[in-house]
Write a protein that holds these residues in place. Structure first.
Motif, mmCIF file in Angstrom:
data_model
loop_
_atom_site.group_PDB
_atom_site.id
_atom_site.type_symbol
_atom_site.label_atom_id
_atom_site.label_comp_id
_atom_site.label_asym_id
_atom_site.label_seq_id
_atom_site.Cartn_x
_atom_site.Cartn_y
_atom_site.Cartn_z
ATOM 1 N N ASP A 90 103.002 36.977 55.170
ATOM 2 C CA ASP A 90 102.253 37.829 54.233
ATOM 3 C C ASP A 90 100.773 37.886 54.596
ATOM 4 O OD1 ASP A 90 104.556 38.336 52.877
ATOM 5 O OD2 ASP A 90 104.171 36.914 51.242
ATOM 6 N N SER A 91 100.239 36.753 55.057
ATOM 7 C CA SER A 91 98.823 36.733 55.424
ATOM 8 C C SER A 91 98.561 37.609 56.638
ATOM 9 C CB SER A 91 98.353 35.293 55.696
ATOM 10 O OG SER A 91 98.944 34.786 56.890
ATOM 11 N N ARG A 92 99.535 37.667 57.554
ATOM 12 C CA ARG A 92 99.402 38.540 58.723
ATOM 13 C C ARG A 92 99.346 40.003 58.279
ATOM 14 N NH1 ARG A 92 103.973 36.331 62.974
ATOM 15 N NH2 ARG A 92 102.827 34.555 63.859
ATOM 16 N N LYS A 93 100.260 40.364 57.379
ATOM 17 C CA LYS A 93 100.291 41.742 56.884
ATOM 18 C C LYS A 93 98.996 42.076 56.151
ATOM 19 C CE LYS A 93 105.324 41.587 56.270
ATOM 20 N NZ LYS A 93 106.427 41.577 55.270
ATOM 21 N N ALA A 94 98.522 41.102 55.364
ATOM 22 C CA ALA A 94 97.280 41.319 54.616
ATOM 23 C C ALA A 94 96.099 41.485 55.561
ATOM 24 C CB ALA A 94 97.040 40.150 53.662
ATOM 25 N N ALA A 95 96.081 40.673 56.622
ATOM 26 C CA ALA A 95 94.971 40.740 57.586
ATOM 27 C C ALA A 95 94.888 42.120 58.233
ATOM 28 C CB ALA A 95 95.138 39.657 58.651
ATOM 29 N N LYS A 96 96.062 42.739 58.478
ATOM 30 C CA LYS A 96 96.071 44.072 59.073
ATOM 31 C C LYS A 96 95.438 45.109 58.135
ATOM 32 C CE LYS A 96 100.147 43.303 61.981
ATOM 33 N NZ LYS A 96 101.559 43.696 62.258
ATOM 34 N N LYS A 97 95.457 44.797 56.839
ATOM 35 C CA LYS A 97 94.849 45.704 55.855
ATOM 36 C C LYS A 97 93.435 45.272 55.482
ATOM 37 C CE LYS A 97 99.373 46.754 53.825
ATOM 38 N NZ LYS A 97 100.197 46.719 52.598
ATOM 39 N N GLY A 98 92.928 44.279 56.203
ATOM 40 C CA GLY A 98 91.570 43.815 55.940
ATOM 41 C C GLY A 98 91.449 42.897 54.749
ATOM 42 N N ILE A 99 92.555 42.263 54.347
ATOM 43 C CA ILE A 99 92.551 41.376 53.180
ATOM 44 C C ILE A 99 92.596 39.927 53.651
ATOM 45 C CG2 ILE A 99 93.807 40.697 51.097
ATOM 46 C CD1 ILE A 99 95.008 43.520 51.052
ATOM 47 N N ASP A 100 91.726 39.099 53.070
ATOM 48 C CA ASP A 100 91.709 37.666 53.377
ATOM 49 C C ASP A 100 92.716 36.974 52.455
ATOM 50 O OD1 ASP A 100 91.244 34.989 53.760
ATOM 51 O OD2 ASP A 100 89.070 35.162 53.820
ATOM 52 N N ALA A 101 93.919 36.744 52.966
ATOM 53 C CA ALA A 101 94.984 36.176 52.144
ATOM 54 C C ALA A 101 94.644 34.775 51.653
ATOM 55 C CB ALA A 101 96.297 36.151 52.936
ATOM 56 N N MET A 102 93.977 33.992 52.499
ATOM 57 C CA MET A 102 93.615 32.633 52.112
ATOM 58 C C MET A 102 92.681 32.638 50.910
ATOM 59 S SD MET A 102 94.141 29.454 53.222
ATOM 60 C CE MET A 102 94.509 29.627 54.964
ATOM 61 N N ALA A 103 91.652 33.479 50.976
ATOM 62 C CA ALA A 103 90.699 33.569 49.858
ATOM 63 C C ALA A 103 91.392 34.080 48.605
ATOM 64 C CB ALA A 103 89.546 34.495 50.241
ATOM 65 N N LEU A 104 92.345 34.999 48.793
ATOM 66 C CA LEU A 104 93.072 35.553 47.651
ATOM 67 C C LEU A 104 93.923 34.492 46.972
ATOM 68 C CD1 LEU A 104 93.645 38.164 46.089
ATOM 69 C CD2 LEU A 104 95.549 38.586 47.657
ATOM 70 N N MET A 105 94.542 33.621 47.766
ATOM 71 C CA MET A 105 95.353 32.546 47.193
ATOM 72 C C MET A 105 94.500 31.572 46.393
ATOM 73 S SD MET A 105 98.111 31.577 50.150
ATOM 74 C CE MET A 105 99.271 32.803 50.776
ATOM 75 N N VAL A 106 93.361 31.201 46.975
ATOM 76 C CA VAL A 106 92.460 30.282 46.268
ATOM 77 C C VAL A 106 91.977 30.926 44.972
ATOM 78 C CG1 VAL A 106 90.263 29.058 46.380
ATOM 79 C CG2 VAL A 106 91.752 29.115 48.393
ATOM 80 N N GLU A 107 91.666 32.213 45.038
ATOM 81 C CA GLU A 107 91.220 32.931 43.840
ATOM 82 C C GLU A 107 92.323 32.961 42.780
ATOM 83 O OE1 GLU A 107 89.681 37.409 42.515
ATOM 84 O OE2 GLU A 107 89.955 36.905 44.630
ATOM 85 N N THR A 108 93.566 33.141 43.239
ATOM 86 C CA THR A 108 94.705 33.161 42.317
ATOM 87 C C THR A 108 94.859 31.822 41.611
ATOM 88 O OG1 THR A 108 95.880 34.772 43.697
ATOM 89 C CG2 THR A 108 97.199 33.505 42.153
ATOM 90 N N ILE A 109 94.722 30.748 42.364
ATOM 91 C CA ILE A 109 94.829 29.409 41.763
ATOM 92 C C ILE A 109 93.705 29.199 40.750
ATOM 93 C CG2 ILE A 109 94.798 26.926 42.231
ATOM 94 C CD1 ILE A 109 95.915 27.575 45.027
ATOM 95 N N ASP A 110 92.499 29.635 41.108
ATOM 96 C CA ASP A 110 91.362 29.483 40.188
ATOM 97 C C ASP A 110 91.576 30.287 38.909
ATOM 98 O OD1 ASP A 110 90.095 27.770 41.910
ATOM 99 O OD2 ASP A 110 88.857 29.324 42.855
ATOM 100 N N ASN A 111 92.202 31.452 39.045
ATOM 101 C CA ASN A 111 92.507 32.249 37.854
ATOM 102 C C ASN A 111 93.519 31.531 36.969
ATOM 103 O OD1 ASN A 111 90.811 34.342 38.591
ATOM 104 N ND2 ASN A 111 92.405 35.495 39.652
ATOM 105 N N GLN A 112 94.478 30.874 37.597
ATOM 106 C CA GLN A 112 95.451 30.096 36.833
ATOM 107 C C GLN A 112 94.765 28.946 36.095
ATOM 108 O OE1 GLN A 112 98.589 28.907 39.527
ATOM 109 N NE2 GLN A 112 98.639 30.942 40.444
ATOM 110 N N ILE A 113 93.792 28.338 36.777
ATOM 111 C CA ILE A 113 93.049 27.244 36.150
ATOM 112 C C ILE A 113 92.339 27.743 34.890
ATOM 113 C CG2 ILE A 113 90.994 25.783 36.438
ATOM 114 C CD1 ILE A 113 91.886 25.261 39.293
ATOM 115 N N ASN A 114 91.777 28.939 34.968
ATOM 116 C CA ASN A 114 91.109 29.507 33.792
ATOM 117 C C ASN A 114 92.088 29.693 32.644
ATOM 118 O OD1 ASN A 114 88.613 29.633 35.081
ATOM 119 N ND2 ASN A 114 88.979 31.701 35.874
ATOM 120 N N VAL A 115 93.292 30.166 32.977
ATOM 121 C CA VAL A 115 94.314 30.375 31.942
ATOM 122 C C VAL A 115 94.704 29.047 31.303
ATOM 123 C CG1 VAL A 115 96.715 31.058 31.557
ATOM 124 C CG2 VAL A 115 95.227 32.487 32.975
ATOM 125 N N VAL A 116 94.997 28.040 32.145
ATOM 126 C CA VAL A 116 95.425 26.739 31.629
ATOM 127 C C VAL A 116 94.284 26.055 30.878
ATOM 128 C CG1 VAL A 116 96.370 24.479 32.250
ATOM 129 C CG2 VAL A 116 97.125 26.522 33.479
#
Length: 350
Positions: A276-302
């Motif tokens: 998935d990160s490879r596919k995201a990279a082809k679209k100019g998306i930083d998958a690693m940063a997105l995952m960390v951001e997703t976890i941080d969003n979960q932390i806000n919810v919890v």
């Protein structure tokens, strides 16, 4: 009745027809042999590279998200502790107590907080809570059926191809013994050759232990120690054709196994994230940063859920408001929470 041999189109042929056919057959088999060796080498490299990428990716996401994982674990413990205090320090009616327990259980069984080891005390309430359980999801059912079918397939394949596997092992062992006889360090006396043979034997032993016929044949070809045949001998050519044909069957099996292993690696949670990160990279998306951001969003919810439970413990909100649940929880997708949290925490942290 003797076999009829079709007439040759050329009147001046000095090589017997049987030998010509064997030469053509041998040429075809050797071409197929070299093609299989190249395919195996490419697929082996692809597999090794992908495994290395998954390790690198998992290590990177672990270190980048480690503080977030720690924070999530602390929030999880806070919520459990708050409920423990609520159950031990506040007095409720029997039905109200059950309703509060139901909220606690829902937080656990939707994956928002971890399952409490001592949850047996809630067995009665759990039965009541899930009197009408949801039907098994298509994904769970398909996964279970898939595993069952896969095991059945592997078992049947093992039964039907047991002889073939034995034959494959025999050919690998024969090639190993032939190379070991040539390259065993004890067979030579000068130290330089002994050192070279020792390194070659390491590769031979490793390939043998892994059942890697392709690698053994590569070593044989690299050092030009293959069998010498008489190109004018029908017996030699026939034997060589039979040997290469058997080797090609084993090499084809090895190639298919490498492809299957690569598919399995790509289907793991780590492999899926890399793909998935490879596919995201082809679209100019930083998958690693997105995952960390997703976890941080979960932390806000919890965190908001933790604060909500804390307000109830301190009686800042009413029982009715508490049983209504936090607004944040109502907007959280159960699938989002269970899939992301279980996959990221369970797989990367184990």
């Amino acid at each position: 009745m003797p076999r009829k041999i079709p007439p040759s189109s050329h009147s001046t042929v000095t090589t017997p027809l049987a030998l010509s056919q064997l030469h053509i057959r041998l040429q075809f088999l050797e071409k197929e042999h070299q093609s299989l060796l190249k395919q195996i080498k490419r697929k082996r490299t692809e597999l090794n590279n992908f495994i290395e990428q998954t390790r690198t990716f998992a290590t990177e996401i672990f270190y980048k998200a480690s503080p977030s994982f720690q924070k999530m674990a602390e929030l999880d413990q806070d919520i459990h502790s708050l409920f423990d205090e609520i159950f031990t320090t506040r007095k409720f009616g029997k039905q109200t107590f059950k309703n509060i327990q139901a909220v606690y259980l829902k937080l656990q069984f939707t994956g928002i907080i971890s399952l409490k080891p001592s949850r047996r005390q809630f067995s009665t309430e759990l039965d009541e809570l899930f009197d009408n359980p949801e039907p098994e999801s298509d994904f769970s059912r398909e996964t279970a059926e898939g595993r069952h079918q896969n095991w059945q397939t592997q078992e049947s394949v093992g039964e039907s191809h047991g002889e073939a596997r034995t034959g494959d092992k025999k050919k690998v062992r024969e090639t190993f013994l032939r190379l070991a006889e040539i390259f065993h360090p004890d067979k030579v006396k000068d130290s330089e050759t002994q050192t070279d043979h020792t390194e070659i034997m390491k590769s031979i032993n490793q390939a043998y232990q892994e059942g890697d016929l392709a690698r053994l044949l590569e070593i044989e070809r690299l050092h030009q120690v293959g069998e010498v045949i008489d190109n004018n001998s029908e017996d030699d050519l026939t034997r060589k054709c039979r040997t290469i044909e058997q080797q090609n069957q084993i090499l084809l099996t090895q190639y298919e196994n490498l492809k299957r292993e690569l598919r399995l690696v790509k289907s793991t949670p780590e492999g899926t994230m890399v793909s998935d990160s490879r596919k995201a990279a082809k679209k100019g998306i930083d998958a690693m940063a997105l995952m960390v951001e997703t976890i941080d969003n979960q932390i806000n919810v919890v965190s908001q859920i933790r604060d909500f439970v804390k307000d109830f413990r301190e009686q800042k909100i009413t029982i009715k408001e508490f049983l209504g649940g936090p607004p944040t929880l109502q907007s959280v997708s159960e699938e989002f929470m269970s899939d992301i949290l279980e996959q990221m925490l369970s797989e990367l942290m184990r």
